[in-house]
Write an enzyme that holds these catalytic residues in place. Sequence first.
Site, mmCIF file in Angstrom:
data_model
loop_
_atom_site.group_PDB
_atom_site.id
_atom_site.type_symbol
_atom_site.label_atom_id
_atom_site.label_comp_id
_atom_site.label_asym_id
_atom_site.label_seq_id
_atom_site.Cartn_x
_atom_site.Cartn_y
_atom_site.Cartn_z
ATOM 1 N N ASP A 413 0.855 -1.178 0.000
ATOM 2 C CA ASP A 413 0.000 0.000 0.000
ATOM 3 C C ASP A 413 0.899 1.239 0.000
ATOM 4 O OD1 ASP A 413 -2.322 1.616 0.312
ATOM 5 O OD2 ASP A 413 -1.916 1.725 2.457
ATOM 6 N N THR A 415 -0.313 4.898 1.195
ATOM 7 C CA THR A 415 -0.601 5.802 2.304
ATOM 8 C C THR A 415 -0.444 5.079 3.634
ATOM 9 O OG1 THR A 415 -2.156 6.991 0.903
ATOM 10 C CG2 THR A 415 -2.298 7.370 3.267
ATOM 11 N N PHE A 690 -19.058 9.027 4.153
ATOM 12 C CA PHE A 690 -18.235 8.607 3.022
ATOM 13 C C PHE A 690 -18.407 7.119 2.766
ATOM 14 C CE2 PHE A 690 -14.377 6.711 1.366
ATOM 15 C CZ PHE A 690 -14.076 7.528 0.296
ATOM 16 N N LYS A 714 -17.507 17.157 0.250
ATOM 17 C CA LYS A 714 -16.098 17.037 -0.123
ATOM 18 C C LYS A 714 -15.882 15.643 -0.684
ATOM 19 C CE LYS A 714 -14.278 15.277 4.272
ATOM 20 N NZ LYS A 714 -13.344 15.478 5.383
ATOM 21 N N ARG A 756 -2.268 14.805 -1.964
ATOM 22 C CA ARG A 756 -3.603 14.206 -1.944
ATOM 23 C C ARG A 756 -4.629 15.321 -2.114
ATOM 24 N NH1 ARG A 756 -3.783 9.198 0.789
ATOM 25 N NH2 ARG A 756 -5.786 9.719 1.743
ATOM 26 N N LYS A 938 -7.068 -5.067 -4.917
ATOM 27 C CA LYS A 938 -5.761 -5.366 -4.339
ATOM 28 C C LYS A 938 -5.608 -6.863 -4.078
ATOM 29 C CE LYS A 938 -4.971 -0.923 -1.973
ATOM 30 N NZ LYS A 938 -4.698 -0.267 -0.676
ATOM 31 N N ASP A 962 -6.478 -2.692 3.524
ATOM 32 C CA ASP A 962 -5.394 -3.578 3.090
ATOM 33 C C ASP A 962 -5.555 -4.998 3.618
ATOM 34 O OD1 ASP A 962 -4.081 -1.385 1.862
ATOM 35 O OD2 ASP A 962 -3.301 -0.790 3.810
#
Length: 1291
Positions: A413, A415, A690, A714, A756, A938, A962
């Site tokens: 990964d 971040t 989100f 956002k 970002r 992934k 992850d």
Amino acid sequence: MTLKSPLDRVRGALRGQRAREKDLRNLVSNLPYEGLGKAKQPNRYFPDNAIKTTKYTLLLFIPMNLFEQFHRPANIYFVGLAILNFVPVVNAFQPELALIPVCVILSLAALKDAWEDFRRYQSDRKLNNTPCFIYSRKDKRFTESRWKDVRVGDFVKVVCNEIVPADLLLLHTSDHNGVCHIDTSNLDGETNLKQRRAMSGLCISDPEFEPESFNSVVVCEKPDNNLNHFKCYVEKPDMAKVGAGIESLLLRGCKMRNTDHAVGFVVYAGHETKSMLNDNGPRYKRSKLERKLNIDVIFCVILLLSMCLIGALGHFLWLQALPSVPPYLVPDSNGHLDSPSLSGFYMFFTMIILLQVLIPISLYISIELVKIGQIYFITNDIDLHDDETDRRVQCKALNITEDLGQIEYIFSDKTGTLTENKMVFRRCSIMGTEYPHKENAIRLAVLAEPESGEEVIFNQRPQPPQTGWSLDTEGTDPDDTPRHRLKSKVKGNAQSDVAFSSPLETEVIPDRKLLQQTSRAGSSRGSRKTDPYLDFFLGLAICNTVVVSMATAQRQRVSGFPHSGQENNSQDTLTESVSLRHIFTSWPRKPKRNRTILEDSVVEEDYFNPPVTKEEAGDTNGLQMCSLHAPSDKTSDNLSYEAESPDEAALVYAAKAYGFTLLDRTPDSVTVRLPSGEDLVFEVLDTLNFDSNRKRMSVLVRHPITKENVLYSKGADYAIMELLGTHYSEHLSGKQKNIAAGTQHHLNCYAKDGLRTLCFTKKIVSDKAYESWSVNRQRALAAIDNREELVMDTAVQLETGLSLLGATGIEDRLQESVPDTIVALREAGIQVWVLTGDKLETAVNIGYACRLLEEEDLLINMSCKNKLECTSILDCTLEEVRRYSEDPRNVDTTQDISLVIDGRSLTMALSSDLQDRFVDLAKRCRSVLCCRVTPSQKSRVVKVVREKLKVLTLAVGDGANDVNMIQAADIGIGLSGHDGMQAVMASDFAISRFKHLKKLLLVHGHWCYTRLANMIIFFFYKNVAYVNLLFWYQFFCGFSGTAMIDYWLMIFFNLFFTSVPPIMFGIMDKDVSAEMLLGVPELYRTGHGAGEYTFSTFWVSMLDAFYQSLVCFFIPYLAYQDSDIDVFTFGTPLNTISLFTILLHLSIEIKAWTVVHWVIMLGSVALYFIVTLAYSAICVTCNPPSNPYWILQSQMADPMFYLICIITTVVALMPRYMFHVLKNSIAPSPLVQARHLDRLDPFTRDEWMKEWRSFRSTSRVKRSRLSTPPSPTLETPAEIHPQSVTPSDVM
């Protein structure tokens, strides 16, 4: 109490099973049924809260443990042979003796299992007896009880800092807003607080909450292990339904924070709670070496059966050749002798019993002991300890340590794994105008200097000009040393419980131009309602899930900087200029005494630059801090933000830097302080959280001044730009109308700089539209079926026609030594893939920064719009790569290719018809960078590469997204960073920094693999060499299954005399030093492919064992030929010679001798002679008719014994010794050359290592025909590989 019949019990069990398996459960309060029997309880079919994690009971431990151990085929094999030895016609020696090795092995394993189970029992008992408060109808209050007494349908009260005993539906809290905060670190490792809200419309939140008034039915779904998902509704007596989700569920194991008390209704208890459903126990993985080992065990079984078949056939032929019946063949009681064919059949099983040690019974337990020793050295490596977090590497999978030395593909990964996950606000764009924040960039550039760290700005003595304010510089604080500052920093970070709160993340220096623009907007009363600059910062402060904690929380946290001076509400002062020098020097430093203001100070007295007084406060790092933040009332000096992600924290702190301070957040309101000092309380109408599909979040609030319904949103640029309207464009001049295009240009620039990006928007929602939408929203929230889809649909309905406010660029810095680590891993022959959800431009920039991508690489960018384009790119690229490799001019060269692919193209490339072509191209690439990928993609990539290429894979990540990738790889590594501990809990190994991967693989991985591989080969050799002595003897005893060595000594030989040296060899041997392995990463390649443990090495060792057994048998045989010695007098020299040969053979294989090696080797020889002499002295009639009495004593008095031992041992070991000499002299392997360098003094070794690296670099440069190969001098490597091995790298 009446006893139930068995039929009633079966019926009750079936009803309970049906009730538990229903998709929906109807739960009611237990209070009306208090005191009644269990049969009359409404929720009786659901388990209580007592847990039991033990595997055994006291009465059934022995049979259950034996059943568990017999799952291993080797144990069944040896127990079967021990039982077979009790059959008189096939027994090889005393039946009781055959049970000793098996009983010892099974007993050791049983003791280990019993101890582990007893510890689980103690833990269960302690947890089940934890006190809690359950409401009693009889006592009319909450009474103290135990966790094990909690049942589904009870009302449980949880007070501050106590752990939630079961999964509770939150009904009431002490907070007047119905809010409580929980710490979920026990579940997912996240230290930030999470907000939970009591169900609205059920109970009035007041201190006199009465559980007896609850007469509704709770309808919830069947329990599952998803910690972030819960569907439920409460049906009132009037049939009205109120929906609830995870925001109203308190999970077992969470800790109550910042709330005096809360009351909940138990929906899941005991083993049905989500935390217990997630407790799957330790994972079991089989290493690649173990799979090879099992195959070789099968070969040994075939070899054993062949030798037994030869023995049976030989016994048959021997009996057939006898002219008459010899006197030593005793008939049975009837005077009958078995026929030669039947005797040969019996002899087959006798030979199996005699030669059973060919299958090493102690090998498996020896491997477990070796791995425990290897894990001990890994976890105690000081280089793998992170001082900042005070964490060391964790090994959670005990049986795959050797796989660390054979990794060929790493999937990482970005971040939080390659980067710090410390989000730093860098730049922003508002209404198409870019604000670069140069002053803040200067501060961050200073922080990035290698010898500074974060304490440069905050801990170092400032040196301002005399015209400005300064600190008292008299004297020197003896504690102000780098060592002391480091210790203070480590201590503070280790103790802090608040995530994303370091000064690097929380401090932002405002942009001068934007500060002036914001000041003008704030000072104009007319524009305050519609000004986009104010809306932008309100969006930063409001559109998030950040929890504001106060100092009343009984929890250690980083407190906000204190304020000083008098409040100045004048709007005019905001427009005054702020000098760069003042902005830069206004950050808190460690004062030696008190701050003072010089008379000629140029510091302006406004909101951002208040008068500085002598007030001081200590920060969490033990450093005295002075605050220059704006003065305010009692609420702002105790603020502490609890963010679920570092992005949100960075944006809130950025808004605070411009005066828009988030003061309070409740489920119904958000309070923001404006730069003028005025507090605005926004009513929160709804929050659209989100999700990975929408890629955005929104908050719908009612503006306290305009009374308008405002939706602040956002999200990612591609998720926001397609939803835009043109609200502000109508009021702007012609130059500013193309705001979206200008903002998109800025976003692209931010991405190229590796930042970002997020877009911020605003939308005015009419009251009529809100009312209509709210009805659909509540209906979706109350749904059980397809709830997630319905809720997401309502969010999408509202998020249309948005007005663009601006965008932000946030920097996530690379961790220390990431580029060096990636280069070293690539030189070690490991392909590194980075899988990230970032934009392509951001990912490519980070790829170059971390040296995943190089400037000279041929970069393939796969960003396809359709499958046809994807197919074309794959075919053309593959054709070009194959043409390059087939060109005779490119012999011994490799084309440096790097592949960059986005998520949409990856989905097409992984389809069944393109999968093989994609994998073929990817394996020819040096690096692969996948951007805009989802967690499921992934894991899909990892599985495809592992299955198609048949290689060992490693996945490393730090977050919940992850987990799938980590679990899909052969080895999963979690980083214990800022993004929670889900990845760590799902991993096989846990590290604190990405740089630790270098030593974990190149050093410990190499050592673990080579040690274990060589130890296993030695074990097979040892057993074959010893067993063959018995086999050769059968040719001289009529294949009668007789042994020339005493049975007790045979057992002791493998159980004691030769068991410890190979274990020591597997734990402590070092073929190459850590310095050399780190300095020359190519040495790691020796573990790739078949590695050390190959088909050829195994069978060469087997042939060597056969040769040595022949020498060890026939030289004594020829020496004692035609003599009158008895059988044990002949066998004792063989036993002694075999011991010397096996131990000296191991001595040849040992690469690094230590005191421990000498003690164990000499101790094994001493133990052999002591035990054998004692046994020979006391064993008068141990093994009638022949007994080993005084045999060894007589042998040691005969010079022939010593001569035979010396000559035989030398002849037996000479081929192996000469093989090593010739191989290491004529064609030395890289490992042998590295060992030669290890013997040199450090200075000479470093010079040779530089030359070696230079030669390697020269050969690597050949791959690019654009470069001229450098000459292999000692100076060349310094330019190509600037990093050298430091002392810290080899400790």
